[in-house]
Motif scaffolding. Sequence first.
Motif, PDB file in Angstrom:
ATOM      1  N   ASP A  57       0.834  -1.209   0.000  1.00 56.92           N
ATOM      2  CA  ASP A  57       0.000   0.000   0.000  1.00 56.92           C
ATOM      3  C   ASP A  57       0.862   1.250   0.000  1.00 56.92           C
ATOM      4  O   ASP A  57       2.011   1.235   0.471  1.00 56.92           O
ATOM      5  CB  ASP A  57      -0.918   0.008   1.226  1.00 56.92           C
ATOM      6  N   THR A  94      -1.621  -4.359   3.754  1.00 52.11           N
ATOM      7  CA  THR A  94      -0.575  -3.576   4.408  1.00 52.11           C
ATOM      8  C   THR A  94      -1.182  -2.399   5.173  1.00 52.11           C
ATOM      9  O   THR A  94      -2.111  -1.754   4.683  1.00 52.11           O
ATOM     10  CB  THR A  94       0.396  -3.060   3.326  1.00 52.11           C
ATOM     11  N   VAL A 125       4.108  -2.048   8.140  1.00 53.54           N
ATOM     12  CA  VAL A 125       5.289  -1.372   7.584  1.00 53.54           C
ATOM     13  C   VAL A 125       5.380   0.029   8.174  1.00 53.54           C
ATOM     14  O   VAL A 125       4.389   0.577   8.676  1.00 53.54           O
ATOM     15  CB  VAL A 125       5.221  -1.268   6.040  1.00 53.54           C
ATOM     16  N   THR A 126       6.584   0.600   8.097  1.00 51.64           N
ATOM     17  CA  THR A 126       6.758   1.928   8.693  1.00 51.64           C
ATOM     18  C   THR A 126       6.582   3.046   7.676  1.00 51.64           C
ATOM     19  O   THR A 126       6.454   4.193   8.052  1.00 51.64           O
ATOM     20  CB  THR A 126       8.154   2.054   9.318  1.00 51.64           C
ATOM     21  N   SER A 127       6.612   2.704   6.369  1.00 50.49           N
ATOM     22  CA  SER A 127       6.474   3.690   5.274  1.00 50.49           C
ATOM     23  C   SER A 127       7.653   4.650   5.247  1.00 50.49           C
ATOM     24  O   SER A 127       8.327   4.847   6.246  1.00 50.49           O
ATOM     25  CB  SER A 127       5.195   4.505   5.384  1.00 50.49           C
ATOM     26  N   ARG A 147      10.200   6.149  13.832  1.00 46.50           N
ATOM     27  CA  ARG A 147       9.190   5.341  13.139  1.00 46.50           C
ATOM     28  C   ARG A 147       9.183   3.924  13.707  1.00 46.50           C
ATOM     29  O   ARG A 147       8.142   3.317  13.898  1.00 46.50           O
ATOM     30  CB  ARG A 147       9.488   5.287  11.630  1.00 46.50           C
ATOM     31  N   ALA A 216       7.434  -6.064   6.380  1.00 42.53           N
ATOM     32  CA  ALA A 216       8.314  -5.795   5.235  1.00 42.53           C
ATOM     33  C   ALA A 216       9.261  -4.668   5.589  1.00 42.53           C
ATOM     34  O   ALA A 216       8.835  -3.636   6.112  1.00 42.53           O
ATOM     35  CB  ALA A 216       7.485  -5.403   4.011  1.00 42.53           C
ATOM     36  N   SER A 219      16.173  -2.686   7.112  1.00 45.13           N
ATOM     37  CA  SER A 219      17.240  -2.199   7.994  1.00 45.13           C
ATOM     38  C   SER A 219      17.321  -3.065   9.247  1.00 45.13           C
ATOM     39  O   SER A 219      16.470  -3.923   9.492  1.00 45.13           O
ATOM     40  CB  SER A 219      16.918  -0.761   8.409  1.00 45.13           C
ATOM     41  N   SER A 222      14.264  -2.696  11.280  1.00 43.53           N
ATOM     42  CA  SER A 222      13.166  -3.445  10.683  1.00 43.53           C
ATOM     43  C   SER A 222      13.315  -4.926  11.013  1.00 43.53           C
ATOM     44  O   SER A 222      12.353  -5.611  11.355  1.00 43.53           O
ATOM     45  CB  SER A 222      13.178  -3.224   9.167  1.00 43.53           C
ATOM     46  N   PHE A 234       8.481 -10.191   4.445  1.00 43.50           N
ATOM     47  CA  PHE A 234       8.559  -9.896   3.010  1.00 43.50           C
ATOM     48  C   PHE A 234       9.822  -9.079   2.810  1.00 43.50           C
ATOM     49  O   PHE A 234      10.005  -8.039   3.439  1.00 43.50           O
ATOM     50  CB  PHE A 234       7.300  -9.126   2.621  1.00 43.50           C
ATOM     51  N   THR A 235      10.703  -9.578   1.938  1.00 41.71           N
ATOM     52  CA  THR A 235      12.015  -8.958   1.862  1.00 41.71           C
ATOM     53  C   THR A 235      12.502  -8.828   0.413  1.00 41.71           C
ATOM     54  O   THR A 235      11.771  -9.176  -0.499  1.00 41.71           O
ATOM     55  CB  THR A 235      12.995  -9.741   2.760  1.00 41.71           C
ATOM     56  N   VAL A 236      13.740  -8.345   0.243  1.00 48.08           N
ATOM     57  CA  VAL A 236      14.145  -7.849  -1.078  1.00 48.08           C
ATOM     58  C   VAL A 236      15.427  -8.453  -1.647  1.00 48.08           C
ATOM     59  O   VAL A 236      15.934  -7.954  -2.638  1.00 48.08           O
ATOM     60  CB  VAL A 236      14.373  -6.321  -1.012  1.00 48.08           C
ATOM     61  N   PHE A 334      16.981  -1.864  -1.122  1.00 48.05           N
ATOM     62  CA  PHE A 334      16.600  -2.174  -2.495  1.00 48.05           C
ATOM     63  C   PHE A 334      17.692  -1.713  -3.465  1.00 48.05           C
ATOM     64  O   PHE A 334      18.135  -2.443  -4.344  1.00 48.05           O
ATOM     65  CB  PHE A 334      15.339  -1.367  -2.862  1.00 48.05           C
ATOM     66  N   HIS A 361      12.513  -6.118  -6.885  1.00 51.21           N
ATOM     67  CA  HIS A 361      12.712  -7.543  -6.641  1.00 51.21           C
ATOM     68  C   HIS A 361      13.452  -8.223  -7.796  1.00 51.21           C
ATOM     69  O   HIS A 361      13.465  -7.740  -8.921  1.00 51.21           O
ATOM     70  CB  HIS A 361      11.362  -8.214  -6.395  1.00 51.21           C
TER      71      HIS A 361
HETATM   72  C1  LIG Z   1       9.792  -5.705   0.591  1.00 50.34           C
HETATM   73  C2  LIG Z   1       9.311  -4.381   1.097  1.00 50.34           C
HETATM   74  C3  LIG Z   1       7.981  -4.029   0.941  1.00 50.34           C
HETATM   75  C4  LIG Z   1       7.501  -2.823   1.426  1.00 50.34           C
HETATM   76  N1  LIG Z   1       6.191  -2.498   1.259  1.00 50.34           N
HETATM   77  C5  LIG Z   1       5.727  -1.309   1.700  1.00 50.34           C
HETATM   78  C6  LIG Z   1       4.372  -0.926   1.538  1.00 50.34           C
HETATM   79  O1  LIG Z   1       3.572  -1.653   0.976  1.00 50.34           O
HETATM   80  N2  LIG Z   1       3.968   0.275   1.997  1.00 50.34           N
HETATM   81  C7  LIG Z   1       4.824   1.132   2.625  1.00 50.34           C
HETATM   82  O2  LIG Z   1       4.387   2.208   3.030  1.00 50.34           O
HETATM   83  N3  LIG Z   1       6.124   0.808   2.815  1.00 50.34           N
HETATM   84  C8  LIG Z   1       6.579  -0.385   2.356  1.00 50.34           C
HETATM   85  N4  LIG Z   1       7.910  -0.712   2.538  1.00 50.34           N
HETATM   86  C9  LIG Z   1       8.812   0.285   3.127  1.00 50.34           C
HETATM   87  C10 LIG Z   1       9.053   0.018   4.585  1.00 50.34           C
HETATM   88  O3  LIG Z   1       7.899   0.261   5.304  1.00 50.34           O
HETATM   89  C11 LIG Z   1      10.139   0.943   5.146  1.00 50.34           C
HETATM   90  O4  LIG Z   1       9.659   2.225   5.261  1.00 50.34           O
HETATM   91  C12 LIG Z   1      11.348   0.997   4.291  1.00 50.34           C
HETATM   92  O5  LIG Z   1      11.761  -0.290   3.947  1.00 50.34           O
HETATM   93  C13 LIG Z   1      12.482   1.750   4.993  1.00 50.34           C
HETATM   94  O6  LIG Z   1      12.763   1.188   6.185  1.00 50.34           O
HETATM   95  P1  LIG Z   1      13.939   0.142   6.394  1.00 50.34           P
HETATM   96  O7  LIG Z   1      15.204   0.863   6.014  1.00 50.34           O
HETATM   97  O8  LIG Z   1      13.872  -0.155   7.835  1.00 50.34           O
HETATM   98  O9  LIG Z   1      13.688  -1.041   5.520  1.00 50.34           O
HETATM   99  C14 LIG Z   1       8.385  -1.924   2.067  1.00 50.34           C
HETATM  100  C15 LIG Z   1       9.722  -2.286   2.229  1.00 50.34           C
HETATM  101  C16 LIG Z   1      10.189  -3.499   1.768  1.00 50.34           C
HETATM  102  C17 LIG Z   1      11.634  -3.853   1.964  1.00 50.34           C
END
Ligand SMILES: Cc1cc2nc3c(=O)[nH]c(=O)nc-3n(C[C@H](O)[C@H](O)[C@H](O)COP(=O)(O)O)c2cc1C
Length: 1006
Positions: A57, A94, A125-127, A147, A216, A219, A222, A234-236, A334, A361
Motif C-alpha cells: 500500500d 498492508t 510497515v513503517t512507510s 518510526r 516488510a 534495515s 526493521s 517480506f524482503t528484497v 533495495f 525484486h
Molecule cells: C519488501 C518491502 C515491501 C515494502 N512495502 C511497503 C508498503 O507496501 N507500503 C509502505 O508504506 N512501505 C513499504 N515498505 C517500506 C518500509 O515500510 C520501510 O519504510 C522501508 O523499507 C524503509 O525502512 P527500512 O530501512 O527499515 O527497511 C516496504 C519495504 C520493503 C523492503
Amino acid sequence: MAAHRQLHLNVNVLATGRHNAAWRHASTPKSVSDIQHFIDIAKVAERGTFDAIFFADHQALDDVAAFRPWHALDPSVLISAISQATTYIGLVATSSTTVEEPFHVARKVATIDHVSHGRAALNYVTSQQDSIARNFGYEHLPAHAERYRRATEFVEVVLKLWDSWSDDAVLADVQSGRYVDFQRVRPIAHKGEFFSVAGALNVPRPPQGRPVLVHAGDSSESRNIGARFADAIFTVQRTFDEARAFYQDYHARARGFGRTEPLPLILPGLYPVIAGTAAEARARKDEFDSLLDPTEELAKLAGRFNYKVERLVLDKPLPDDILDHILPTVNRGFLENLVREARREKLTLREVLGRNPIGGHRLIVGGPDEIADEIAYWFNNHAADGFNLNFDAYPSGLELFVEHVVPVLRRHGIFRREYTGTTLRDHLGLARPASHIRAREAELIHEAANRKEIIMTVINNPRTEPTETLSLATPATIAPGDLRAIALSGAELAVVDVREGDAYVAAGHISIAVELPLSELELKAYDLLPRRSVPLVVVDDDGASLAPLAARRLADIGYTDVRVLEGGLAGWQQAGFPLITGQHALSKALGEVVERRDHTPRITAEQLRARFAAGEDFVVLDTRPLEEFNYLSIPDGIAAPGAELLHRVFDAVPSPTTPIVVNCAGRTRAIIGAQALINAGVPNPIVSLENGTAAWLFAGLTPARGAAREAPRPSAEGLAKAKEAQQRLAKRFGISPLSPEALAGFRAEVETRTLYLFDIRTGEEFAAGHLAGSRHVPGGQLVQNTDRFVGSRQGRIVLVDDTDLVRATISASWLLQLGHNEVHVYPATPAELSETGSVAPLLPNLPQPAAAISPLALSRLVAGGGATVLDLDPIAPYHQVRRYIPGSLVARRATLPQRLTAVPGAGPIVLTSKDGALARLAAADLHGLTEREVRVLEGGTDAWIGAALGFHSGSGQPALDPSETVPPPQTLEQRRAYFDAYVAWGHTIGAELERDGLVQFRHYPE
Ligand SMILES: Cc1cc2nc3c(=O)[nH]c(=O)nc-3n(C[C@H](O)[C@H](O)[C@H](O)COP(=O)(O)O)c2cc1C
C-alpha cells in the motif's frame, strides 16, 4: 504443524502487473479500480493453492500514476471483498504503523478475519515517503528510529487488543438474555510513548486468535521488529548469498528475542517472467519491454537515486557515485542490492532497466523447469521459506505460473497439492494462539471469591487451557483478580516485578511482589526462588513490555509454572487493586507500625547531642552491617549489626542501668533494634534515635566516617544472659527449635514447597563451618530487606544458628511479625556445621561469551581508540562508591538491544560488569543483532581494577542513554526532602497495607 517443511507462495498484486507497461496489454486497462479484476487474480491463485494474496500500500497519489496503475483501492477493503468470492486463499493487507492508529488497524484486521473465517493477515510497515505524511497532517515522516519505536508500540497494542477477548466471551444466551460476559473481556489500559488505548477491542476474538503478522523492511531496526513479532517477512534480497545471510540473520535475531520454532517465515520478493518455454518467456518480456520508453524509465531510475538524469547514459555502466545522493527517506536496501548486482555482472544501464530496477525484486525470465528449479534451490538451501511473487501482468503471468510452474514444484514434493486447512495459519503451519484469558478460572474466582475450596481447585489446576498450545513466544497469563484470589488463599505463590531502574520503588508495586529486574534476572532468580516449580507471576507496567521476555527467560532457566500478569500493573490498578511505593516496603512498614503500636521510645538528634554535651553515660549501638556503619555513623557508636545486637548487648553494655541508644541510617533498623531489646527483656533504658544518622546530619552535627568499633563477641556470662532473653522471646512468639528429622523432611519436600535455609550468624562463622545447602544472610538484613532474600512469602524459612539460638530467635520473631507463616529456628551442632568457605550465589549456566578480552588487551585497544566499553553494573547502594573503567559508558542489559545503534565508535563493543557475569548475559542477548564485534571483559571490572590499569570512581560515569545515568550524590537539601517524604510515607503506609489486604502483620501481645 506441517509434517515436513512446505514452500509458501503469495501473489503480490500490483494492479495490472509489475511490468510498467502491463496495463497497455490488459483486456481491462482500467482494472485499477475494478473489483472483478482482483477477484479473478485471487481465484487463479487459489486454484494454484497459493498461501495468500498480498497487497502492498501507498497512501498517496504520486506522479507514477500518470503512466501506470497504482495502489488505488484500500487494500483492507479490497481483501474484504475478495474474501466473499474465495474460500481458502489467505488475505494480506498492508497498514502503515507511522500514520495509522493501532486500535483502528486491530479492529479492521480482526473484522476481516471474521469476515473471511480466519484468512486475514496484517503486513505492518513503517512507510518512507513524505507524500504520505502530507496526507496525515505532517510535512515529513518522523525519523527512521522514531518510526520504528512507534511501530514496536503499535504492534504491541494491536496484539493486546486481539488478546483482549477470551474465545468464549460471547454468550448470546437466549435463555438468560446475557450477550457478552465481561469477565472474559479485559481492557488493555495501554499507556505508552505514542499511544494511549483503553481497550478492550470492540470485536470478538478473531477466528485465528491472532491474525497472521507479516512485516516488510530491510534495515536492522526493521529486522528487529520483524524478528520480534512477525510470522512472515517480506524482503528484497536479489542473490542467493544475500538471501541466505538474511535468513540466518533473521533466525538469530528471532532467537535473541526468545522465540523458538516456528521462526518467522522468510519470503523474498521474486519476479518471474514465465511462459511454456524459456524462449517464449524471453519473447514475452521483450514484447512488454518494447512498450516502455527507455528515456522515461531512465528518468524514473534517476529519481529513485536522486541522481541527475543527464549524467546517466543508457549503454554505459552505473556511475561510481550513484549511491551517494539517495534521500534518507528512501529504502537503501533495495537500491544497494541493485547496484551490487549491476557491478558484479558489469551491466549497462539499459540492462539494469531490463531487470525491474524500480520494483526492486529479483527478476528471472525462463521456462517452467528453470523457474521451479531456482525456487526449489533457494528453498532447499534455506535462503527462503517461499516467495512473494510479482508477475509482469495480471492475471496472465499468474495463470502461466499456475499452469506450468506449480505442477513442477509439486513434483519436487515441496508444494501442496491441495489445501489441508481453511485458515491462513493452517496454510503457514502456525498454531492458533490460545486465548490469554482463562475464562473458566475467571468465572470460578468471580462466583466464589471467598470460598476457599473453589479457589483451591483453580490453584491445583492453574491452567484450564493446555499450555502446549501456547507458543513460547506468548507465555501464559493470569488475570489480576485471579492473582489476588490465589494470594489471599494462602497457597504458595511468588510475584516478581521485573521492571528496571527505580520504577518499583518510586512508581509503586504490588505489595507482595519482590524486585527481580529483567537485566539481573538469571543472576538473582535461583537464590530468591529456589523452587523451580513455584507458581510464579511476572509483573511489569503493561504485561507486554518486559514480562513476556522475563517469563521466557525464567522458563529457559528451569521454572515450570510461570505466568505474566495480564495488563501488568496498569491492569492491576484498572481492576481496582492498589500499589504501594517504597524500597523494602514491607519491612519498613513493619518498623512504622511497630513504633506506633508498641510505643517504642525514641529521642531526637538534638536530645542525643545534649546528652553528649552533658557528658551523660550511655551507649550508642548501631545495628547496620559494618560496611554501612563504617561509611557514616554517629560519633562514639558501636557496631552491633542486626541480630548481633541481642547476642552482644550484655558485653557491650555491662551495666543494666546504662541507657542504650539504638541507631541505623534512617528509621527501621533503629526502631526494630530498640524494640527487639525491649521484647527480649533487656533491663536497660532503651531508645531509638529518631531518623537515625540522617537526623544527625540534618541537625548540622558532625558524623563519624570510618568508624570501626565493634561490640565484642559474647563472653560466657553475656551469652548466658542472652540465652535467657532468647527463651523469653521464644515463649512470647511461639518459636521452638526444629528437629533434624523435621529439617530432613523439609529438605525432602523442596520440589513441592520452597525451603529457604538461611544461616544468620556472622560471615566469619559461616565460612568457618556451615550446614550443607544453607546460605549466609545476616539476621538483621534478613528482617530489614526480606524481599531481597525471600521471593515466595509462603515458602518455609529455616534460620540456622548455634545451639544457643539467640540470633535465630530474634530474627524469627520479626519474620513472624512480618506475616510469614512458617518460620523455624534450627540449632546446628558443631558436627553439622561441616561445610567451609563462602557460598557464591546460585547461578544457572551462563552463556559462554563469543569472545572474551583480557584487561590488558582491552587497555591497549582502548588506548588506540579502537573499542567502546559498556558497563552494565546496576546502580550500587548509597554507601558503595562506584568504580569504573575510564571512558566506559553505563548501559542497561534490558535496553541494550534497542540502543545498539546509539553505541558510539565503529570498533568492537566490549561489555563489562563487576565480576563479568552480567556482561556475559548481555553479550548473549546481542548475538546476531549487530555487525560489530561484541566481546566480554574477562573477570569484569574487578579484574581491570585488580590489574592496576586505572579506574575512576564516583558518579561521573556517562551513560549510553541519559535516562539511565548513575545519579549524582544528593545534596543535603535533596536528602532532607527525600527523607521528609519517607517520614510522611511512614504515616500512611500502615493504613494503605490494611486497605490492600494482601499482607497481614502479626501482633504477639506480651
Ligand atoms: C519488501 C518491502 C515491501 C515494502 N512495502 C511497503 C508498503 O507496501 N507500503 C509502505 O508504506 N512501505 C513499504 N515498505 C517500506 C518500509 O515500510 C520501510 O519504510 C522501508 O523499507 C524503509 O525502512 P527500512 O530501512 O527499515 O527497511 C516496504 C519495504 C520493503 C523492503
